[in-house]
Motif scaffolding. Sequence first.
Motif, PDB file in Angstrom:
ATOM      1  N   ARG A 194      85.739  58.566  20.328  1.00 46.99           N
ATOM      2  CA  ARG A 194      85.794  59.773  19.509  1.00 46.99           C
ATOM      3  C   ARG A 194      84.399  60.293  19.173  1.00 46.99           C
ATOM      4  NH1 ARG A 194      89.594  60.365  20.600  1.00 46.99           N
ATOM      5  NH2 ARG A 194      91.249  59.583  19.259  1.00 46.99           N
ATOM      6  N   SER A 195      83.455  59.397  18.890  1.00 48.43           N
ATOM      7  CA  SER A 195      82.087  59.830  18.604  1.00 48.43           C
ATOM      8  C   SER A 195      81.486  60.541  19.814  1.00 48.43           C
ATOM      9  CB  SER A 195      81.209  58.628  18.222  1.00 48.43           C
ATOM     10  OG  SER A 195      81.577  58.109  16.963  1.00 48.43           O
ATOM     11  N   HIS A 196      81.764  60.020  21.007  1.00 49.86           N
ATOM     12  CA  HIS A 196      81.289  60.682  22.227  1.00 49.86           C
ATOM     13  C   HIS A 196      81.913  62.063  22.365  1.00 49.86           C
ATOM     14  CE1 HIS A 196      80.073  61.348  26.373  1.00 49.86           C
ATOM     15  NE2 HIS A 196      81.334  61.597  26.661  1.00 49.86           N
ATOM     16  N   GLU A 197      83.214  62.171  22.106  1.00 50.28           N
ATOM     17  CA  GLU A 197      83.897  63.463  22.217  1.00 50.28           C
ATOM     18  C   GLU A 197      83.348  64.463  21.205  1.00 50.28           C
ATOM     19  OE1 GLU A 197      88.255  61.829  23.796  1.00 50.28           O
ATOM     20  OE2 GLU A 197      87.899  62.177  21.663  1.00 50.28           O
ATOM     21  N   ILE A 198      83.091  64.020  19.987  1.00 55.01           N
ATOM     22  CA  ILE A 198      82.539  64.906  18.958  1.00 55.01           C
ATOM     23  C   ILE A 198      81.196  65.462  19.410  1.00 55.01           C
ATOM     24  CG2 ILE A 198      81.537  64.956  16.627  1.00 55.01           C
ATOM     25  CD1 ILE A 198      83.742  62.940  15.822  1.00 55.01           C
ATOM     26  N   GLY A 199      80.416  64.631  20.064  1.00 62.94           N
ATOM     27  CA  GLY A 199      79.088  65.045  20.506  1.00 62.94           C
ATOM     28  C   GLY A 199      79.073  65.894  21.754  1.00 62.94           C
ATOM     29  N   SER A 200      80.186  65.944  22.477  1.00 62.96           N
ATOM     30  CA  SER A 200      80.145  66.616  23.777  1.00 62.96           C
ATOM     31  C   SER A 200      81.230  67.663  23.998  1.00 62.96           C
ATOM     32  CB  SER A 200      80.268  65.574  24.892  1.00 62.96           C
ATOM     33  OG  SER A 200      81.497  64.862  24.791  1.00 62.96           O
ATOM     34  N   THR A 201      82.303  67.645  23.226  1.00 61.94           N
ATOM     35  CA  THR A 201      83.437  68.519  23.518  1.00 61.94           C
ATOM     36  C   THR A 201      83.112  69.984  23.284  1.00 61.94           C
ATOM     37  OG1 THR A 201      85.796  68.897  23.115  1.00 61.94           O
ATOM     38  CG2 THR A 201      84.439  68.441  21.199  1.00 61.94           C
ATOM     39  N   THR A 202      83.697  70.827  24.085  1.00 69.05           N
ATOM     40  CA  THR A 202      83.600  72.281  23.914  1.00 69.05           C
ATOM     41  C   THR A 202      85.003  72.862  23.860  1.00 69.05           C
ATOM     42  OG1 THR A 202      83.428  72.583  26.320  1.00 69.05           O
ATOM     43  CG2 THR A 202      81.361  72.432  25.072  1.00 69.05           C
ATOM     44  N   LEU A 233      94.360  82.808  -0.846  1.00 67.12           N
ATOM     45  CA  LEU A 233      93.740  81.557  -0.428  1.00 67.12           C
ATOM     46  C   LEU A 233      92.407  81.892   0.237  1.00 67.12           C
ATOM     47  CD1 LEU A 233      96.917  80.112   1.251  1.00 67.12           C
ATOM     48  CD2 LEU A 233      95.763  78.919  -0.588  1.00 67.12           C
ATOM     49  N   TYR A 234      91.373  81.124  -0.101  1.00 67.83           N
ATOM     50  CA  TYR A 234      90.065  81.297   0.518  1.00 67.83           C
ATOM     51  C   TYR A 234      89.635  79.962   1.128  1.00 67.83           C
ATOM     52  CZ  TYR A 234      89.574  85.567  -2.316  1.00 67.83           C
ATOM     53  OH  TYR A 234      89.749  86.795  -2.891  1.00 67.83           O
ATOM     54  N   VAL A 235      89.158  79.995   2.362  1.00 64.80           N
ATOM     55  CA  VAL A 235      88.649  78.801   3.024  1.00 64.80           C
ATOM     56  C   VAL A 235      87.116  78.844   2.983  1.00 64.80           C
ATOM     57  CG1 VAL A 235      88.628  77.416   5.127  1.00 64.80           C
ATOM     58  CG2 VAL A 235      90.675  78.733   4.512  1.00 64.80           C
ATOM     59  N   LEU A 236      86.521  77.815   2.388  1.00 66.27           N
ATOM     60  CA  LEU A 236      85.087  77.782   2.124  1.00 66.27           C
ATOM     61  C   LEU A 236      84.367  76.736   2.982  1.00 66.27           C
ATOM     62  CD1 LEU A 236      85.251  77.759  -1.796  1.00 66.27           C
ATOM     63  CD2 LEU A 236      85.281  79.744  -0.274  1.00 66.27           C
ATOM     64  N   ASP A 237      83.051  76.689   2.834  1.00 66.74           N
ATOM     65  CA  ASP A 237      82.170  75.625   3.340  1.00 66.74           C
ATOM     66  C   ASP A 237      82.315  75.385   4.839  1.00 66.74           C
ATOM     67  OD1 ASP A 237      81.181  75.362   0.826  1.00 66.74           O
ATOM     68  OD2 ASP A 237      82.278  73.541   0.330  1.00 66.74           O
ATOM     69  N   TRP A 238      81.702  76.281   5.607  1.00 64.61           N
ATOM     70  CA  TRP A 238      81.764  76.237   7.066  1.00 64.61           C
ATOM     71  C   TRP A 238      80.483  75.679   7.676  1.00 64.61           C
ATOM     72  CZ3 TRP A 238      86.002  78.243   9.969  1.00 64.61           C
ATOM     73  CH2 TRP A 238      87.031  78.795   9.183  1.00 64.61           C
ATOM     74  N   GLU A 239      79.760  74.858   6.930  1.00 61.30           N
ATOM     75  CA  GLU A 239      78.484  74.335   7.418  1.00 61.30           C
ATOM     76  C   GLU A 239      78.620  73.478   8.674  1.00 61.30           C
ATOM     77  OE1 GLU A 239      76.952  72.307   4.051  1.00 61.30           O
ATOM     78  OE2 GLU A 239      76.352  74.139   3.000  1.00 61.30           O
ATOM     79  N   LEU A 240      79.787  72.851   8.854  1.00 66.13           N
ATOM     80  CA  LEU A 240      79.995  71.987  10.024  1.00 66.13           C
ATOM     81  C   LEU A 240      80.796  72.685  11.123  1.00 66.13           C
ATOM     82  CD1 LEU A 240      80.759  68.548   8.317  1.00 66.13           C
ATOM     83  CD2 LEU A 240      78.561  69.582   8.880  1.00 66.13           C
ATOM     84  N   ALA A 241      80.960  74.009  11.021  1.00 60.74           N
ATOM     85  CA  ALA A 241      81.705  74.762  12.035  1.00 60.74           C
ATOM     86  C   ALA A 241      81.022  74.633  13.387  1.00 60.74           C
ATOM     87  CB  ALA A 241      81.804  76.227  11.627  1.00 60.74           C
ATOM     88  N   LYS A 242      81.833  74.417  14.424  1.00 61.20           N
ATOM     89  CA  LYS A 242      81.261  74.151  15.753  1.00 61.20           C
ATOM     90  C   LYS A 242      82.376  74.089  16.782  1.00 61.20           C
ATOM     91  CE  LYS A 242      81.576  69.230  14.620  1.00 61.20           C
ATOM     92  NZ  LYS A 242      82.139  69.527  13.274  1.00 61.20           N
ATOM     93  N   GLU A 243      81.987  73.952  18.045  1.00 60.06           N
ATOM     94  CA  GLU A 243      82.949  73.614  19.082  1.00 60.06           C
ATOM     95  C   GLU A 243      83.363  72.160  18.849  1.00 60.06           C
ATOM     96  OE1 GLU A 243      81.868  76.148  23.022  1.00 60.06           O
ATOM     97  OE2 GLU A 243      80.440  74.590  22.471  1.00 60.06           O
ATOM     98  N   GLY A 244      84.639  71.913  18.731  1.00 63.16           N
ATOM     99  CA  GLY A 244      85.064  70.570  18.390  1.00 63.16           C
ATOM    100  C   GLY A 244      86.500  70.279  18.773  1.00 63.16           C
TER     101      GLY A 244
END
Length: 351
Positions: A194-202, A233-244
């Motif tokens: 999973r760590s590998h996928e997090i680092g490489s997935t698009t 409803l409001y969705v906040l805190d997108w600092e970690l938004a990315k391809e994932g």
Amino acid sequence: MADVDLATIADVRRYLIHLNDSFEGKETLVLKYAAPYLAASGGTMALPTERQKFDAEALRLVRKMHTDDDVITVPNVHLFDEEAHVIIMDDCGTDARTLKQLVIDEALPQTIAEEIGAAIGRFLGRIHAWNKDASFDMGILSNNELGRMLSALVTYDRLISTLTGIDNIAALADPGLDIPDGTLAIISKLAETRSHEIGSTTEVFTHGDFWPGNIMVSLRRESEGGMLRLEKLYVLDWELAKEGLRGLDIGQFCAEMRLLQRFYPSRQEETSTIMRSFLLAYRGGSGPDEALTRIAIAHVGAHLVAWTPRVHWGDKEDTRKTVAEGVELLVGGAEGTLVWLEGSLIGNLMT
């Protein structure tokens, strides 16, 4: 304004421009400051301020899809000062509470719980499907390496050290957990994968920190003693938004709802309803997705293991039981049968 320290109230007041008149119908706005460290660490853990650039960009991007007319949206960004590490954006309202706090505070009518879950599920489903739009461009978010690093670090990179006692977490010591070697081997392999996928997935555009504490809820009562309704409803805190990975957003939300179930048993009905409605709305009319379900249920387990003993939810015994459940879900996500997946916490993705 290099001499301004926006970690202090006095300098926040110096920085702010006070509104004498309403602005775009708003009488108050929110200033969000990104300190160069993790607040919960008391300043001891450095955290690059570049994360706020991704937050601002994601908020602006999502606003293109979700407007003020939607029951669920994101705050509008009015200013991003990259030098001062400041975002000024819409206020969600003084009556708004996080979904986590709302569930803790009061028993919700079933209709409201269903509406909340369904709205969040549809929202996340649209976010995850956005890359299918030919005009979609993630821009800088596709290169959020900080987000990738943090997503792996706070869960999968510390699973084994949590379970074996290396991290010296009080709730899991005296005695230690004594996890069988075979189980640790399964979890270690899953964590590495999973760590590998997090680092490489698009795969798709993901939020990266999708939990009830990052979702603000505003309710209103139509009249004195009248019916309670969901307003926004409001969705906040997108600092970690990315391809994932889609399953990580789903799993984190469901893991936190599971924690509310375990540590606030009087809210069992509301949390179950929200989670069921969320999963069914997310799935929509699509068929069962075994791969997605495996990633999501394993991530529920990873979250329960990595976060429960580090955040005060309850006493030592309940914390250890919750971590033990996390271990079961990790193994189930890796090796569980289809029948097990269908009967799991997030089986609505399968059936």
